[in-house]
Design a protein around this motif. Structure first.
Motif, PDB file in Angstrom:
ATOM      1  N   UNK A  48       0.738  -1.031   0.060  1.00 53.58           N
ATOM      2  CA  UNK A  48      -0.163  -0.104  -0.190  1.00 53.58           C
ATOM      3  C   UNK A  48       0.817   1.392   0.142  1.00 53.58           C
ATOM      4  N   UNK A  49       2.116   1.157   0.136  1.00 51.98           N
ATOM      5  CA  UNK A  49       3.002   2.217   0.426  1.00 51.98           C
ATOM      6  C   UNK A  49       3.398   2.736  -1.189  1.00 51.98           C
ATOM      7  N   UNK A  50       4.280   3.815  -1.177  1.00 51.69           N
ATOM      8  CA  UNK A  50       4.676   4.253  -2.234  1.00 51.69           C
ATOM      9  C   UNK A  50       6.175   4.594  -2.371  1.00 51.69           C
ATOM     10  N   UNK A  51       7.085   4.433  -3.630  1.00 48.05           N
ATOM     11  CA  UNK A  51       8.281   4.653  -3.653  1.00 48.05           C
ATOM     12  C   UNK A  51       8.504   5.452  -5.127  1.00 48.05           C
ATOM     13  N   UNK A  90       3.324   3.555 -22.045  1.00 49.71           N
ATOM     14  CA  UNK A  90       2.775   2.186 -22.082  1.00 49.71           C
ATOM     15  C   UNK A  90       3.398   1.659 -20.721  1.00 49.71           C
ATOM     16  N   UNK A  91       2.270   0.952 -19.904  1.00 48.60           N
ATOM     17  CA  UNK A  91       2.584   0.291 -18.739  1.00 48.60           C
ATOM     18  C   UNK A  91       1.943  -1.010 -18.998  1.00 48.60           C
ATOM     19  N   UNK A  92       2.566  -1.986 -18.044  1.00 49.05           N
ATOM     20  CA  UNK A  92       2.333  -3.393 -18.123  1.00 49.05           C
ATOM     21  C   UNK A  92       0.792  -3.227 -17.324  1.00 49.05           C
ATOM     22  N   UNK A  93       0.100  -4.350 -17.783  1.00 50.95           N
ATOM     23  CA  UNK A  93      -1.301  -4.388 -17.183  1.00 50.95           C
ATOM     24  C   UNK A  93      -1.034  -4.427 -15.583  1.00 50.95           C
ATOM     25  N   UNK A  94      -0.337  -5.120 -15.071  1.00 48.73           N
ATOM     26  CA  UNK A  94      -0.147  -5.254 -13.545  1.00 48.73           C
ATOM     27  C   UNK A  94      -0.015  -3.988 -12.856  1.00 48.73           C
ATOM     28  N   UNK A  95       0.605  -2.782 -13.596  1.00 44.97           N
ATOM     29  CA  UNK A  95       0.782  -1.700 -12.730  1.00 44.97           C
ATOM     30  C   UNK A  95       0.096  -0.618 -13.347  1.00 44.97           C
ATOM     31  N   UNK A  96      -0.881  -0.786 -14.048  1.00 45.18           N
ATOM     32  CA  UNK A  96      -1.713   0.262 -14.915  1.00 45.18           C
ATOM     33  C   UNK A  96      -2.505   0.913 -13.780  1.00 45.18           C
ATOM     34  N   UNK A  97      -2.658   2.248 -13.660  1.00 52.90           N
ATOM     35  CA  UNK A  97      -3.449   2.833 -12.382  1.00 52.90           C
ATOM     36  C   UNK A  97      -2.497   3.004 -11.029  1.00 52.90           C
ATOM     37  N   UNK A 111       1.794   0.023  -3.648  1.00 56.73           N
ATOM     38  CA  UNK A 111       2.761  -1.170  -4.010  1.00 56.73           C
ATOM     39  C   UNK A 111       2.243  -2.420  -3.411  1.00 56.73           C
ATOM     40  N   UNK A 112       2.257  -3.462  -4.095  1.00 56.37           N
ATOM     41  CA  UNK A 112       1.868  -5.091  -3.816  1.00 56.37           C
ATOM     42  C   UNK A 112       3.090  -5.764  -3.356  1.00 56.37           C
ATOM     43  N   UNK A 113       2.887  -6.840  -2.831  1.00 59.76           N
ATOM     44  CA  UNK A 113       3.840  -7.663  -2.599  1.00 59.76           C
ATOM     45  C   UNK A 113       4.734  -8.265  -4.015  1.00 59.76           C
ATOM     46  N   UNK A 114       3.737  -8.570  -4.989  1.00 60.94           N
ATOM     47  CA  UNK A 114       4.351  -9.122  -6.228  1.00 60.94           C
ATOM     48  C   UNK A 114       5.188  -7.681  -6.746  1.00 60.94           C
ATOM     49  N   UNK A 115       5.186  -6.669  -6.601  1.00 68.35           N
ATOM     50  CA  UNK A 115       5.946  -5.677  -7.321  1.00 68.35           C
ATOM     51  C   UNK A 115       7.468  -5.809  -6.881  1.00 68.35           C
ATOM     52  N   UNK A 116       7.670  -6.625  -5.716  1.00 66.35           N
ATOM     53  CA  UNK A 116       9.076  -6.776  -5.448  1.00 66.35           C
ATOM     54  C   UNK A 116       9.871  -7.233  -6.332  1.00 66.35           C
ATOM     55  N   UNK A 117      10.868  -6.648  -6.728  1.00 65.91           N
ATOM     56  CA  UNK A 117      11.875  -6.863  -7.885  1.00 65.91           C
ATOM     57  C   UNK A 117      13.036  -5.949  -7.880  1.00 65.91           C
ATOM     58  N   UNK A 118      14.060  -6.365  -8.618  1.00 65.78           N
ATOM     59  CA  UNK A 118      14.927  -5.476  -9.053  1.00 65.78           C
ATOM     60  C   UNK A 118      14.781  -4.661 -10.207  1.00 65.78           C
TER      61      UNK A 118
END
Length: 118
Positions: free
Chosen positions: A14-17, A57-64, A84-91
């Motif tokens: 739920x946070x932002x970066x 252009x955005x991936x569907x998973x991050x749109x909005x 932010x969601x747990x599944x956004x965790x990545x490099x």
């Protein structure tokens, strides 16, 4: 030519970066700029791109949830990540299509880690 990415870190769901990426060197022009990400055990995937004219252009998973501002004068691109969601965790890696005296090539910045967990 270098791309320097920074701004990653750890945040709760739920946070932002806000990630930043700066291009430097003897640059004639910059075309498309973008962000990609790679989670453990997965392939690198496109997150968002922006043309020099501002078309995004955005991936569907991050749109909005994500936006990709760009400052052409500063040769910078950003990735504002909200909700932010747990599944956004990545490099996260920035990428830019850059023209120099040697021609046009795609350049990558070093990765910056984003961890979303409670």
């Amino acid at each position: 030519v270098q791309l320097q990415a920074y701004g990653g870190g750890s945040v709760q769901p739920g946070g932002s970066l806000r990630l930043s990426c700066a291009a430097s060197g003897r640059i004639f022009s910059i075309g498309d700029m973008g962000w990609y990400r790679q989670a453990p055990g997965k392939q690198r995937e496109l997150v968002a791109t922006i043309t020099s004219g501002g078309t995004t252009k955005f991936a569907d998973s991050v749109k909005g949830r994500f936006t990709i501002p760009r400052d052409n004068a500063k040769k910078m691109v950003y990735l504002q990540m909200n909700s932010l969601k747990v599944e956004d965790t990545a490099v996260y890696y920035c990428n830019a299509d850059i023209a120099t005296i040697s021609g046009r090539s795609a350049y990558w910045g070093q990765g910056t880690q984003v961890t979303v967990s409670s």
